[in-house]
Design a protein around this motif. Structure first.
Motif, PDB file in Angstrom:
ATOM      1  N   LYS A 148      -1.905  -4.866   0.650  1.00 53.39           N
ATOM      2  CA  LYS A 148      -0.703  -5.339   1.333  1.00 53.39           C
ATOM      3  C   LYS A 148       0.431  -4.333   1.202  1.00 53.39           C
ATOM      4  CE  LYS A 148      -1.721 -10.245   0.780  1.00 53.39           C
ATOM      5  NZ  LYS A 148      -1.248 -11.518   0.188  1.00 53.39           N
ATOM      6  N   TYR A 149       0.543  -3.716   0.033  1.00 47.59           N
ATOM      7  CA  TYR A 149       1.588  -2.720  -0.184  1.00 47.59           C
ATOM      8  C   TYR A 149       1.285  -1.436   0.584  1.00 47.59           C
ATOM      9  CZ  TYR A 149       3.312  -5.842  -3.773  1.00 47.59           C
ATOM     10  OH  TYR A 149       3.817  -6.937  -4.417  1.00 47.59           O
ATOM     11  N   GLU A 150       0.015  -1.092   0.681  1.00 43.28           N
ATOM     12  CA  GLU A 150      -0.384   0.084   1.453  1.00 43.28           C
ATOM     13  C   GLU A 150      -0.087  -0.127   2.942  1.00 43.28           C
ATOM     14  OE1 GLU A 150      -4.453   0.558   0.249  1.00 43.28           O
ATOM     15  OE2 GLU A 150      -3.874   1.375  -1.714  1.00 43.28           O
ATOM     16  N   LEU A 151      -0.162  -1.361   3.401  1.00 41.19           N
ATOM     17  CA  LEU A 151       0.194  -1.682   4.786  1.00 41.19           C
ATOM     18  C   LEU A 151       1.694  -1.457   5.013  1.00 41.19           C
ATOM     19  CD1 LEU A 151      -0.648  -2.711   7.555  1.00 41.19           C
ATOM     20  CD2 LEU A 151      -0.319  -5.038   6.711  1.00 41.19           C
ATOM     21  N   VAL A 152       2.513  -1.814   4.027  1.00 32.40           N
ATOM     22  CA  VAL A 152       3.958  -1.556   4.112  1.00 32.40           C
ATOM     23  C   VAL A 152       4.207  -0.054   4.186  1.00 32.40           C
ATOM     24  CG1 VAL A 152       6.168  -1.731   2.882  1.00 32.40           C
ATOM     25  CG2 VAL A 152       4.633  -3.693   2.964  1.00 32.40           C
ATOM     26  N   GLU A 153       3.490   0.718   3.370  1.00 33.96           N
ATOM     27  CA  GLU A 153       3.631   2.179   3.402  1.00 33.96           C
ATOM     28  C   GLU A 153       3.249   2.729   4.777  1.00 33.96           C
ATOM     29  OE1 GLU A 153       2.740   3.162  -1.308  1.00 33.96           O
ATOM     30  OE2 GLU A 153       1.093   3.217   0.113  1.00 33.96           O
ATOM     31  N   LYS A 154       2.186   2.176   5.355  1.00 34.27           N
ATOM     32  CA  LYS A 154       1.742   2.627   6.681  1.00 34.27           C
ATOM     33  C   LYS A 154       2.803   2.320   7.737  1.00 34.27           C
ATOM     34  CE  LYS A 154      -1.914   2.040  10.067  1.00 34.27           C
ATOM     35  NZ  LYS A 154      -3.107   1.307  10.467  1.00 34.27           N
ATOM     36  N   ARG A 155       3.369   1.111   7.695  1.00 30.32           N
ATOM     37  CA  ARG A 155       4.430   0.741   8.645  1.00 30.32           C
ATOM     38  C   ARG A 155       5.632   1.661   8.501  1.00 30.32           C
ATOM     39  NH1 ARG A 155       4.425  -5.115   6.732  1.00 30.32           N
ATOM     40  NH2 ARG A 155       2.558  -5.938   7.668  1.00 30.32           N
ATOM     41  N   ALA A 194       7.199   4.033  11.395  1.00 31.16           N
ATOM     42  CA  ALA A 194       8.599   3.884  11.796  1.00 31.16           C
ATOM     43  C   ALA A 194       9.346   5.197  11.632  1.00 31.16           C
ATOM     44  CB  ALA A 194       9.268   2.782  10.971  1.00 31.16           C
ATOM     45  N   THR A 195       9.053   5.912  10.555  1.00 34.66           N
ATOM     46  CA  THR A 195       9.697   7.202  10.319  1.00 34.66           C
ATOM     47  C   THR A 195       9.307   8.209  11.393  1.00 34.66           C
ATOM     48  OG1 THR A 195       9.760   6.804   7.939  1.00 34.66           O
ATOM     49  CG2 THR A 195      10.006   9.085   8.663  1.00 34.66           C
ATOM     50  N   GLU A 237       4.284  16.840   7.598  1.00 29.45           N
ATOM     51  CA  GLU A 237       3.683  15.932   6.623  1.00 29.45           C
ATOM     52  C   GLU A 237       4.682  14.846   6.238  1.00 29.45           C
ATOM     53  OE1 GLU A 237       0.566  16.090   5.456  1.00 29.45           O
ATOM     54  OE2 GLU A 237       0.037  17.979   6.413  1.00 29.45           O
ATOM     55  N   TYR A 238       4.186  13.644   6.079  1.00 28.46           N
ATOM     56  CA  TYR A 238       5.006  12.504   5.686  1.00 28.46           C
ATOM     57  C   TYR A 238       4.500  11.991   4.341  1.00 28.46           C
ATOM     58  CZ  TYR A 238       6.370  12.278  10.623  1.00 28.46           C
ATOM     59  OH  TYR A 238       6.848  12.565  11.875  1.00 28.46           O
ATOM     60  N   ASP A 239       5.355  11.978   3.328  1.00 25.60           N
ATOM     61  CA  ASP A 239       5.035  11.373   2.034  1.00 25.60           C
ATOM     62  C   ASP A 239       5.841  10.097   1.918  1.00 25.60           C
ATOM     63  OD1 ASP A 239       3.301  13.416   1.310  1.00 25.60           O
ATOM     64  OD2 ASP A 239       4.830  14.550   0.250  1.00 25.60           O
ATOM     65  N   ASP A 261      11.715  -7.590   7.587  1.00 19.55           N
ATOM     66  CA  ASP A 261      10.513  -8.365   7.254  1.00 19.55           C
ATOM     67  C   ASP A 261       9.285  -7.478   7.060  1.00 19.55           C
ATOM     68  OD1 ASP A 261      11.961 -10.680   7.381  1.00 19.55           O
ATOM     69  OD2 ASP A 261      11.235 -11.279   9.359  1.00 19.55           O
ATOM     70  N   GLU A 262       9.275  -6.300   7.668  1.00 16.66           N
ATOM     71  CA  GLU A 262       8.139  -5.390   7.531  1.00 16.66           C
ATOM     72  C   GLU A 262       8.108  -4.723   6.161  1.00 16.66           C
ATOM     73  OE1 GLU A 262       7.024  -3.670  11.802  1.00 16.66           O
ATOM     74  OE2 GLU A 262       9.134  -3.301  11.274  1.00 16.66           O
ATOM     75  N   LEU A 263       9.151  -4.927   5.375  1.00 14.28           N
ATOM     76  CA  LEU A 263       9.217  -4.375   4.025  1.00 14.28           C
ATOM     77  C   LEU A 263       8.888  -5.427   2.970  1.00 14.28           C
ATOM     78  CD1 LEU A 263      12.459  -2.253   4.419  1.00 14.28           C
ATOM     79  CD2 LEU A 263      10.117  -1.393   4.229  1.00 14.28           C
TER      80      LEU A 263
END
Length: 119
Positions: free
Chosen positions: A35-42, A46-47, A102-104, A80-82
């Motif tokens: 679930k947290y990895e999904l937040v990172e992906k979103r 967005a970035t 690259e995006y970190d 809400d996406e966070l």
């Protein structure tokens, strides 16, 4: 002879049980972090949209740091996406060029923090 065979069987059972427990714990931990990895992906998506829209591409050794609050305030990410269940996350994305851009992604939540997160 029988004593050594019994000892071998007991140790074999112990090893099998330990491997099974560790595997189960690994799957449980992975499921929790998905679930947290999904937040990172979103956040990364967005970035990427934010950077494309505003033409914010780093040059040379420059690194850009895009904060979640900037993405939310500009409409590229919803608050809400966070969220993961009731756990609200904050974070940032660093963008740099290394042949390609690259995006970190780094997030900090009550129950999870991306490795390498710096305040």
């Amino acid at each position: 002879m029988k004593k050594s065979n019994l000892l071998f069987v007991v140790w074999g059972i112990i090893v099998i049980v330990l491997v099974g427990l560790l595997t189960t714990m690994g799957f449980m931990l992975k499921g929790k972090n998905e679930k947290y990895e999904l937040v990172e992906k979103r956040l990364k998506e967005a970035t990427s949209s934010y950077v494309d829209h505003n033409f914010l591409y780093p040059e040379g050794d420059e690194k850009l740091k895009i904060l979640t609050k900037d993405l939310v305030s500009s409409g590229f990410l919803k608050q809400d996406e966070l969220k993961v269940d009731k756990d609200v996350c904050v974070g940032y994305v660093t963008l740099y060029k290394d042949m390609v851009y690259e995006y970190d992604v780094f997030i900090k939540c009550n129950n999870y923090t991306t490795k390498g997160y710096q305040k």
